[in-house]
Write a protein that holds these residues in place. Sequence first.
Motif, mmCIF file in Angstrom:
data_model
loop_
_atom_site.group_PDB
_atom_site.id
_atom_site.type_symbol
_atom_site.label_atom_id
_atom_site.label_comp_id
_atom_site.label_asym_id
_atom_site.label_seq_id
_atom_site.Cartn_x
_atom_site.Cartn_y
_atom_site.Cartn_z
ATOM 1 N N LEU A 34 58.331 16.300 26.584
ATOM 2 C CA LEU A 34 56.942 16.120 26.640
ATOM 3 C C LEU A 34 56.825 14.792 25.530
ATOM 4 O O LEU A 34 57.526 14.803 24.438
ATOM 5 N N ASN A 35 56.213 13.820 26.228
ATOM 6 C CA ASN A 35 55.857 12.595 25.276
ATOM 7 C C ASN A 35 54.540 12.033 25.199
ATOM 8 O O ASN A 35 53.443 12.281 25.923
ATOM 9 N N GLN A 36 54.011 11.591 24.064
ATOM 10 C CA GLN A 36 53.048 10.994 23.537
ATOM 11 C C GLN A 36 53.080 9.720 22.989
ATOM 12 O O GLN A 36 53.498 9.492 22.077
ATOM 13 N N SER A 38 51.873 6.442 20.949
ATOM 14 C CA SER A 38 51.007 6.326 19.706
ATOM 15 C C SER A 38 49.974 5.085 19.966
ATOM 16 O O SER A 38 50.468 4.190 20.480
ATOM 17 N N GLY A 56 44.689 11.222 18.894
ATOM 18 C CA GLY A 56 44.335 11.436 20.323
ATOM 19 C C GLY A 56 44.144 10.580 21.270
ATOM 20 O O GLY A 56 43.616 10.738 22.377
ATOM 21 N N GLY A 58 46.907 8.213 22.410
ATOM 22 C CA GLY A 58 47.824 7.915 23.060
ATOM 23 C C GLY A 58 47.948 8.618 24.505
ATOM 24 O O GLY A 58 47.437 9.401 24.856
ATOM 25 N N THR A 59 48.804 7.781 25.372
ATOM 26 C CA THR A 59 48.955 8.322 26.751
ATOM 27 C C THR A 59 50.116 9.318 26.832
ATOM 28 O O THR A 59 51.172 9.155 26.089
ATOM 29 N N ARG A 60 49.751 10.431 27.258
ATOM 30 C CA ARG A 60 50.831 11.472 27.412
ATOM 31 C C ARG A 60 51.406 11.642 28.690
ATOM 32 O O ARG A 60 51.039 11.275 29.652
ATOM 33 N N SER A 61 52.909 12.120 28.685
ATOM 34 C CA SER A 61 53.448 12.378 30.055
ATOM 35 C C SER A 61 54.597 13.390 29.790
ATOM 36 O O SER A 61 54.937 13.650 28.490
#
Length: 137
Positions: A34-36, A38, A56, A58-61
């Motif tokens: 799980l990545n986010q 910044s 809140g 950043g792009t999450r993937s």
Amino acid sequence: MAAQAGKDLLLKCDTAGAGSFVTVAGLRARRIALNQASVDVTDAESVGRWRELLEGAGTRSASLSGSGLFKDAVADESVRGLFFDGLIRPWQVVIPDFGTITGPFQITGLDYAGNHDGEVTYELALESAGALVFAAS
């Protein structure tokens, strides 16, 4: 949380997009990351020139990967079809005593391998393609 057997982490797919999840392959190794990303908002007035991040923003993937054996020809055909057609389908990762992560993923890698005196194995890589939902156990 006590130690868990790696074999209990399951990767399931709704291959038809109809809301029914099935285990598509016998995975011997699996991984979810799980990545986010910044968002740096540091400027000349940041206290002590310490980096500041925008909460809140950043792009999450998420990335899923696994390797193992296909259970049968139907499972192999389903995954292969999703890959070659470039389809995005709902997948689930069931993590024992933790919860289930569900969301849309696209297969981004499908590798087959085998030794002359062994079985054919595969490696599967998936990337998230939308919002993921976590449901605690």
